[in-house]
Design an enzyme around this catalytic site. Structure first.
Site, PDB file in Angstrom:
ATOM      1  N   ASP A 608       8.356  -4.031   2.978  1.00 21.15           N
ATOM      2  CA  ASP A 608       7.745  -2.954   3.758  1.00 21.15           C
ATOM      3  C   ASP A 608       6.827  -3.501   4.847  1.00 21.15           C
ATOM      4  OD1 ASP A 608       8.980  -1.002   2.303  1.00 21.15           O
ATOM      5  OD2 ASP A 608       7.247  -0.513   1.060  1.00 21.15           O
ATOM      6  N   HIS A 704       4.758  13.890   2.362  1.00 17.62           N
ATOM      7  CA  HIS A 704       3.318  14.125   2.388  1.00 17.62           C
ATOM      8  C   HIS A 704       2.974  15.607   2.281  1.00 17.62           C
ATOM      9  CE1 HIS A 704       3.623  10.037   4.029  1.00 17.62           C
ATOM     10  NE2 HIS A 704       2.473   9.861   3.431  1.00 17.62           N
TER      11      HIS A 704
END
Length: 765
Positions: A608, A704
C-alpha cells in the site's frame, strides 16, 4: 513587552478523544445530541483556557468542528445541496449526512467527496456549488463560538476558511470544475463582508481568513479573483483587523498583490515556505501598518522547536519591519494534544518532543526571546537548555543500515521482465476470471478484536491464547470470503492495530506513544509512530499470518504490506536526515519482507502507498526534484527482486491522482486499486488519457460511509469504468480497507459487489 503571539488553530478532539467518543456514541444511539453539544462546549472552553494560560494573545475560535472546517464553511455560506435539505433532518444530522451519507426512513443519499487537505493526512469534504446554489451568510456558528468564549472572558480571534480557498476547492455537480461566474464571486464576497460586519457588531478585534490555496501555483485569473474578492470584503472590515493567514508553502507570487490590499496582518509559513517568503519580503518590503505573522512553530511535526533557528527567522523579518508577531506555522490540528501521560518514553526521549500544548509554551518562549538583544539571549537559561537538544548526540547512526544504502545500484530499482510480459505470465499462473474481485486488505476490527488485543498487550492472556484467537478470526473471514465468491482473498489484518504502527513495531528505529492521536477525518483518528533512528527490519512481520491464511484455502490470498513512502508520511519523521534517506531505509526493510512472503508461497503481494500523493510539494515545479524522483524509485526498490509470476499490487486513496497518473504508472506495480467512488470516478479520465499500463481497480463503493450500496448501483459503476478501461485491465474492489466499518454493512456490501460483477460478466459473455 514580548511580540504578539498567535495560534492558527488548535486540536479539537480533546486530550482523550472525547469528541470522537461522544459523536460516535450519538451515531450508535448511545448518546443524545445534547451530550454532543455539552462535550463540545466543554472542549472548546478547555482549549481556550489552555491557550490563555500559556500567554497566547490571539486565541482562535471557530477552529472547532464536529467533522470538518471546510464543511462548516460551506454550511455557513448556504452551500448545502438540495438532496441533503430534502431529508428534512436537523442541522447537526444534515451535517453528518453530507459527511457520511444517509440511508434510512428519510431517504438514501451518498456522502460528498472527501479529499486530502493539501499535504496533510487530514481530509476535507469537497463543497458542491451548482447553478441553483445561493451563496449568502446562512449560519451563526462562528459568531456563537465567539460569544461563547467572550462569556468566559476571552476575546478570541475568529478563524474562517477564506473565500479564495473555498472557491478553489469547491466543485460543481458530479465533481465538475466550478464555473466562477461574476454572480458567484460577488455573492461570495458579499457573504464574507457580512461576516466582518457581524464581528464588528460583536466586538472582535482580529478576524483570521485562512487562505492556504495561495501557496499553490497560480492559473490565469487567480490573482484577479483574489483581488476582486478581498476588495469587497476588506471594505466592510470597520474596526476589525483582518489577518490573511497562509500556510503549507510560500506566497512569493502573491505577496505584492496581498500587500497592496488593506489587510492588517499577513501570516507566513516560515517552515515550509521559508526561503521564498523571506525573499518576497526582501524584494517588496512591508507596508506601514501591516503586521507580519512569522510562522515559526511547526504544526506538522512533534520535535522540539530549535529556538535559535526560529529567532533567526524572526530577526530576518525584523530587518524589514518592527511590526512582527510570532505565530504557529500552521494549525496545531495536525499534531497530538499533549505529551502529558507519555512517561513510558522516558524523560531523555520525551524532552525532544512538543505536542500542541507544549508548542504553546514554545510560542511564548520564542516571542519573549525575540525582544532580547544578543547579550540577553546569550545569558538566557531557557535558550541554553533548548540548544542542548540539538548538540548532535540524540541518536547514533546504524553502520549496517548506512552501508546497505550506500551500496545500492541502479539495477536494484528495476524489475524484469517488462510489465506487459509479467502480466501475461501472471494471468496464466493465477487463473483468475475476468473482472477479478478482491478487497483492499482489512476487515472490521470489532470490539472483540480490539479488546482481545488489549488483553494480550496488558499480559492478561498468553501469546498462545492470542494466536488462537487471531487464527479463529482468519478462519472465519477466509470462509466467508469463499462463501460470497470473492476471487482474491485477504487474511483480514486482525493482528494489526494500524497499517503503519504495526510495521513500525517490527522495525528497528521506531518509538511509539500511548495517546498521541491526531484527527484524520471526521471522528477517525490515527496515532503515528515516531522515526527515532536508522530503520531496519527486526524480524519477519507478516509471513506467519499470511502463510496461515493461504493454508486455509485454495484461493489466492494477498500478502498485505504498507509501503515505505506511506510509512514515512504517516509517521513523525526525523528532522536530522532527509525524507529521502529515511524512505530508502524503509524500502530496504519492506523489500526483505516482500521476498520472504514470496519464498513462503504468497503469489499476490499488495504494498500500500495510500499516502504517496499526500506529500507531493504544493508547487508543480518541485514535484519531481523534491519528491517523486526519489519516492517512486523507493517503491520500485521494494518489489524489483520478485519473480515475474508474483503479482505486485498497490493502493492509493482520497487524493487527486490524474496530474501524477504517469508517475503512478512508473511505480511499475502490476495492479493498483484507487479510491474513486467519492470522486465520481474522475480518475478514469486520467487512466484513459495516459494509456495506463497498470491493471487497476477504481473503488466501486465508498467504505467511509455506513450506507450499503445496491447491486444495481455497483453495476452502474462497473459500466462507467468499462467505458474508459479495457476489461482485461479492470479489477473490482471497494474504495479502501474495511477496518473502520461494521460487519452489518460490510458483508452485504461485498455480496452486492460480487453479485454486480457476476451480472456484468454475464453481459460481457
Amino acid at each position: 513587552m514580548s511580540a504578539l503571539t498567535s495560534v492558527i488553530g488548535f486540536p479539537r478532539i480533546g486530550s482523550n478523544r472525547q469528541l470522537k467518543k461522544v459523536i460516535e456514541g450519538y451515531w450508535k444511539g448511545a448518546n443524545s445530541l445534547e451530550d454532543v453539544k455539552t462535550t463540545s462546549a466543554q472542549l472548546r472552553a478547555e482549549h481556550w483556557k489552555l491557550q490563555q494560560q500559556a500567554g497566547v494573545d490571539l486565541i482562535p475560535s471557530n477552529d472547532f468542528s464536529y467533522y470538518d472546517q471546510l464543511l462548516d464553511t460551506a454550511i455557513l455560506l448556504g452551500a448545502v445541496p438540495q438532496r441533503y435539505k430534502d431529508l428534512g433532518l436537523g442541522a447537526e444530522d444534515t451535517l453528518f449526512a453530507i459527511a457520511r451519507g444517509y440511508q434510512g426512513d428519510k431517504g438514501d443519499v451518498t456522502a460528498q467527496p472527501m479529499k486530502k487537505w493539501f499535504t496533510t493526512n487530514y481530509h476535507y469534504l469537497v463543497p458542491e456549488i451548482t447553478a441553483d446554489t445561493e451563496i449568502a451568510l446562512s449560519g451563526t456558528k462562528p459568531f456563537d463560538e465567539f460569544n461563547e468564549a467572550k462569556e468566559l472572558g476571552i476575546i478570541t480571534k475568529p478563524v474562517v476558511i477564506g473565500p479564495y480557498t473555498f472557491l478553489k476547492l469547491a466543485r460543481g455537480a458530479e465533481g465538475a470544475d466550478l464555473d466562477l461566474t461574476d454572480k458567484l464571486v460577488a455573492d461570495t464576497a458579499k457573504a464574507y463582508a457580512d461576516v466582518l460586519v457581524k464581528f464588528n457588531e460583536l466586538g472582535a478585534q482580529w478576524v483570521q481568513f485562512d487562505e492556504p490555496y495561495l501557496v499553490l501555483d497560480k492559473e490565469d485569473g487567480d490573482l484577479d479573483l483574489f483581488t476582486k474578492l478581498y476588495t469587497t470584503i476588506l471594505a466592510a472590515k470597520g474596526n476589525v483587523k483582518v489577518l490573511l493567514q497562509t500556510y503549507f508553502g510560500n506566497i512569493a507570487d502573491t505577496y505584492e498583490t496581498a500587500t497592496g490590499l488593506d489587510f492588517d496582518g499577513l501570516g507566513f509559513d516560515l517552515i515550509e515556505g521559508k526561503d521564498e517568503n523571506l525573499a518576497a519580503i526582501e524584494e517588496y518590503g512591508v507596508p506601514a501598518g501591516l503586521t507580519i505573522f512569522a510562522g515559526v512553530i511547526n504544526g506538522r511535526n512533534i520535535w522540539r522547536n530549535n529556538y535559535a533557528v526560529s529567532l533567526g527567522l524572526v530577526d530576518a523579518v525584523k530587518t524589514k519591519t518592527s511590526n512582527v508577531a510570532v505565530s504557529t506555522a500552521d494549525s496545531l490540528l495536525h499534531v497530538p494534544f499533549s505529551t502529558a501521560g507519555e512517561d513510558k518514553l522516558g524523560a531523555d526521549v520525551l524532552k525532544h518532543f512538543a505536542f500542541a500544548v507544549e508548542k504553546l509554551d514554545e510560542l511564548k518562549a520564542v516571542a519573549d526571546l525575540a525582544d532580547l538583544d544578543d547579550a540577553a539571549r546569550a545569558a538566557d537559561a531557557k535558550l541554553s537548555a533548548n540548544q542542548e537538544l540539538f548538540d548532535g548526540t540524540r541518536v547514533a547512526a546504524d553502520p549496517a543500515v548506512r552501508d546497505r544504502v550506500a551500496k545500492l545500484t541502479a539495477d536494484e530499482y528495476v524489475r524484469q521482465p517488462a510489465r506487459a510480459e509479467r502480466q501475461a505470465i501472471q494471468k496464466k499462473e493465477l487463473g483468475l476470471p475476468e473482472l477479478p474481485t478482491t478487497t483492499i486488505g482489512s476487515f472490521p476490527q470489532t470490539r472483540e478484536v480490539r479488546s482481545t488485543r488489549a488483553k494480550f498487550r496488558k499480559g492478561e492472556i498468553s501469546k498462545a491464547e492470542y494466536d488462537k484467537f487471531i487464527a479463529s478470526q482468519i478462519d472465519e473471514v477466509i470462509a466467508k470470503q469463499e462463501e460470497i465468491g470473492l476471487d482474491v482473498l485477504v487474511h483480514g489484518e486482525f493482528e494489526r492495530n494500524d497499517m503503519v504502527e504495526y510495521f513500525g513495531q517490527n522495525l528497528n528505529g521506531f518509538l511509539f506513544t500511548k495517546n498521541a492521536w491526531v484527527q484524520s477525518y471526521g471522528t477517525r483518528c490515527v496515532k503515528p509512530p515516531i522515526v527515532w533512528g536508522d530503520v531496519s527490519r527486526a524480524n519477519p512481520i507478516t509471513v506467519e499470518w499470511s502463510s496461515y491464511a493461504q493454508s486455509k484455502t485454495d484461493h489466492v490470498v494477498k500478502g498485505m504490506l504498507t509501503g515505505p513512502v506511506t510509512i514515512l508520511n504517516w509517521s513523525w519523521p526525523r528532522e536530522d536526515i532527509t525524507h529521502e534517506e529515511q524512505t530508502t531505509q524503509l524500502a530496504l526493510a519492506i523489500r526483505d519482507e516482500v521476498l520472504d512472503l514470496e519464498a513462503a508461497g504468497i503469489k499476490v503481494i499488495q504494498i500500500d502507498e495510500a499516502a504517496l500523493r499526500e506529500k507531493l510539494p504544493v508547487r508543480r515545479s518541485d514535484w519531481h526534484k523534491k519528491y517523486l524522483d526519489w519516492a517512486v524509485p523507493a517503491f520500485r526498490l521494494v518489489h524489483s527482486a520478485v519473480k515475474p509470476g508474483t503479482q505486485i499490487h498497490t493502493h492509493m486513496c482520497y487524493s487527486e491522482f490524474n496530474d501524477i497518473i504517469r508517475d503512478i504508472d512508473a511505480m511499475d506495480a502490476d495492479v493498483i486499486s484507487f479510491e474513486a467512488s467519492r470522486g465520481d470516478l474522475v480518475v478514469l479520465d486520467g487512466i484513459h488519457d495516459a494509456n495506463f499500463e497498470t491493471e487497476a481497480g477504481p473503488g466501486v463503493y465508498d467504505i467511509h460511509s455506513p450506507r450499503i450500496p445496491s447491486t444495481d448501483e455497483i453495476v452502474d459503476r462497473i459500466h462507467e469504468i468499462l467505458k474508459k478501461m479495457d476489461v482485461e485491465k479492470v479489477w473490482i474492489n471497494p474504495d479502501c480497507g474495511l477496518k473502520t466499518r461494521g460487519n452489518a454493512e460490510t458483508w452485504p456490501s461485498l455480496e452486492h459487489m460480487v453479485e454486480a460483477t457476476r451480472k456484468v460478466r454475464a453481459e460481457l459473455a
